[in-house]
Design an enzyme around this catalytic site. Structure first.
Site, PDB file in Angstrom:
ATOM      1  N   GLU A 111       0.776  -1.220   0.086  1.00  0.00           N
ATOM      2  CA  GLU A 111       0.068   0.079   0.063  1.00  0.00           C
ATOM      3  C   GLU A 111       0.878   1.253   0.164  1.00  0.00           C
ATOM      4  O   GLU A 111       0.582   2.421  -0.572  1.00  0.00           O
ATOM      5  CB  GLU A 111      -0.991  -0.068   1.082  1.00  0.00           C
ATOM      6  CG  GLU A 111      -1.996  -1.279   0.883  1.00  0.00           C
ATOM      7  CD  GLU A 111      -3.236  -1.102   2.261  1.00  0.00           C
ATOM      8  OE1 GLU A 111      -4.223  -0.520   1.672  1.00  0.00           O
ATOM      9  OE2 GLU A 111      -3.016  -1.413   3.141  1.00  0.00           O
ATOM     10  N   GLU A 131      -4.530  -9.744   3.799  1.00  0.00           N
ATOM     11  CA  GLU A 131      -5.236  -9.041   4.698  1.00  0.00           C
ATOM     12  C   GLU A 131      -6.317 -10.518   4.705  1.00  0.00           C
ATOM     13  O   GLU A 131      -7.019 -10.447   6.029  1.00  0.00           O
ATOM     14  CB  GLU A 131      -5.814  -7.723   4.655  1.00  0.00           C
ATOM     15  CG  GLU A 131      -4.549  -6.945   5.154  1.00  0.00           C
ATOM     16  CD  GLU A 131      -3.567  -6.615   3.947  1.00  0.00           C
ATOM     17  OE1 GLU A 131      -2.890  -5.534   4.344  1.00  0.00           O
ATOM     18  OE2 GLU A 131      -3.487  -7.117   3.102  1.00  0.00           O
TER      19      GLU A 131
END
Length: 255
Positions: A111, A131
């Protein structure tokens, strides 16, 4: 020694995630420091380009520390990493950012990379968003940025399966610009950054601002932030990090 280091070489600033023993997995304090350094770069006219990298040979960053950061986030019930729903890593910095990636670049590490403009990666680099395997979602801008940067089907593969891809595949789909030998990554990133820094700074920053604003990411960030809160308040989100710490398979209940 700081866990986020900063130095300047001419017109190029170097930001290094410096927690190599933990694969540069970041703590909340590291996120705050990265945000502070972003402000430093923004306000310093002598900085014309930024290179961001990870210390050591094994990782750019393995993302948020599942043993410390994510349990605290789940306990809080909201996204403490991104308290401003309109902003993400480097999203309001219009000076170009070049990523120099070695080894693991997953979760929050990816990210951070998605907030950069050019990416140089080593042959042994790997990219992924794991995730969902732990009952969470990547809430630092991936749902807004990733489908805009690579083909939809590839973006959804990363978001929904938690699988990783190689640097060769990342180059093939346009996620990174170049693949180099591991020892050449940082030097190559600096070569590119110095070329950018030699150009007209007003023109360079305006070109980036026009491109970034044209993507209209703010609304997408706000939507992601709201939906991430729903996930963080679920029982599965509490179970995932707990299972990670206990080195077992999560027992999800779907709520």
């Amino acid at each position: 020694m700081s866990e986020v280091e900063y130095e300047q070489r001419g017109g190029v600033a170097l930001i290094t995630l410096n927690r190599p023993a933990k694969l540069n997995a970041f703590t909340l304090e590291m996120v705050w420091e990265l945000d502070r350094l972003t402000s430093v770069v923004r306000q310093d006219d002598s900085v014309r380009c930024v290179v961001v990298t990870g210390a050591g040979e094994r990782a750019f960053s393995a993302g948020g520390d599942l043993a410390t950061l994510l349990p605290a986030t789940v306990e809080a019930g909201h996204d403490v990493v991104n308290p401003d729903p309109t902003r993400r890593f480097f999203s309001d910095l219009f000076k170009p950012v070049v990523a120099a990636v070695r080894g693991v670049c997953i979760g929050g590490g990816l990210e951070i990379m998605l907030g950069t403009d050019l990416r140089i990666a080593s042959e042994d680099a790997r990219f992924g968003l794991g995730e969902v395997r732990w009952g969470l979602i990547p809430g630092a801008g991936s749902h807004a940025r990733l489908p805009r940067q690579i083909p939809w089907a590839v973006a959804m593969q990363l978001l929904l399966t938690g699988d990783q891809i190689t640097s060769a595949r990342a180059f093939e789909v346009g996620l990174i610009n170049e693949v180099t030998a591991p020892q050449d990554v940082l030097n190559r990133a600096f070569e590119i950054a110095e070329r950018i820094a030699a150009n007209g700074p007003v023109a360079v920053q305006t070109a980036k601002e026009a491109a970034v604003r044209g993507l209209a990411l703010t609304d997408a960030f706000v939507i992601e932030h709201a939906l991430n809160t729903r996930v963080l308040r679920s029982a599965d989100a509490a179970e995932g990090p707990k299972a990670f710490v206990e080195k077992r398979i999560p027992r999800f209940v779907g709520r």
